[in-house]
Design a protein around this motif. Structure first.
Motif, mmCIF file in Angstrom:
data_model
loop_
_atom_site.group_PDB
_atom_site.id
_atom_site.type_symbol
_atom_site.label_atom_id
_atom_site.label_comp_id
_atom_site.label_asym_id
_atom_site.label_seq_id
_atom_site.Cartn_x
_atom_site.Cartn_y
_atom_site.Cartn_z
ATOM 1 N N GLU A 199 -3.081 24.964 14.717
ATOM 2 C CA GLU A 199 -1.417 25.808 15.623
ATOM 3 C C GLU A 199 -1.734 25.459 16.873
ATOM 4 O OE1 GLU A 199 0.940 26.633 14.132
ATOM 5 O OE2 GLU A 199 -0.224 26.640 12.542
ATOM 6 N N ARG A 200 -2.900 25.217 17.617
ATOM 7 C CA ARG A 200 -2.992 24.890 19.076
ATOM 8 C C ARG A 200 -3.286 23.709 19.175
ATOM 9 N NH1 ARG A 200 -8.624 26.780 19.415
ATOM 10 N NH2 ARG A 200 -8.278 27.659 18.159
ATOM 11 N N LYS A 206 -1.057 21.096 17.634
ATOM 12 C CA LYS A 206 0.171 21.121 16.933
ATOM 13 C C LYS A 206 0.569 21.738 18.830
ATOM 14 C CE LYS A 206 1.389 21.319 12.599
ATOM 15 N NZ LYS A 206 1.274 22.378 11.093
ATOM 16 N N GLN A 207 0.477 22.889 18.495
ATOM 17 C CA GLN A 207 1.524 23.604 20.299
ATOM 18 C C GLN A 207 1.063 22.401 21.230
ATOM 19 O OE1 GLN A 207 -0.110 27.039 20.586
ATOM 20 N NE2 GLN A 207 1.545 28.369 19.025
ATOM 21 N N ARG A 208 0.255 21.631 21.460
ATOM 22 C CA ARG A 208 -0.487 21.212 22.764
ATOM 23 C C ARG A 208 -0.089 19.797 22.706
ATOM 24 N NH1 ARG A 208 -6.838 20.724 22.948
ATOM 25 N NH2 ARG A 208 -6.285 22.599 23.552
ATOM 26 N N TYR A 209 -0.027 19.134 21.475
ATOM 27 C CA TYR A 209 0.738 17.749 21.426
ATOM 28 C C TYR A 209 2.443 17.410 20.519
ATOM 29 C CZ TYR A 209 -4.502 16.731 22.396
ATOM 30 O OH TYR A 209 -5.391 15.828 22.794
ATOM 31 N N GLY A 210 2.265 18.764 19.944
ATOM 32 C CA GLY A 210 3.846 18.715 19.034
ATOM 33 C C GLY A 210 4.063 17.916 18.758
#
Length: 86
Positions: A77-78, A80-84
């Protein structure tokens, strides 16, 4: 077969030194080519060479159930949030 090529294969006691201070000794008798200057008297009354090991099945977190569980879902999840994901 050539003589004096292979080391002697004999009974040896392996002792977990990480458990000696905490909960007593954990040792097992097996056959090995490992040499040692130290000896120990085993339960059968015979004296065998002893080799101290850092980790055994009695102290390894995988076998004892005291291992850490990584939070892989949180890491994904982190990421995906960081690099989307677009």
């Amino acid at each position: 077969m050539k003589k004096n090529l292979h080391p002697e294969y004999r009974p040896v006691v392996f002792r977990d030194k990480s458990l000696r201070d905490k909960s007593g000794d954990y040792a097992f008798l097996t056959r090995s080519t490992r040499a040692s200057a130290q000896t120990i008297e085993w339960t059968d009354g015979r004296v065998y060479p002893v080799v101290d090991v850092d980790v055994s099945s009695a102290s390894h977190p995988f076998y004892t159930g005291r291992g850490r569980v990584m939070d892989t879902a949180g890491r994904v999840e982190r990421f995906k949030q960081r690099y989307g994901t677009k």
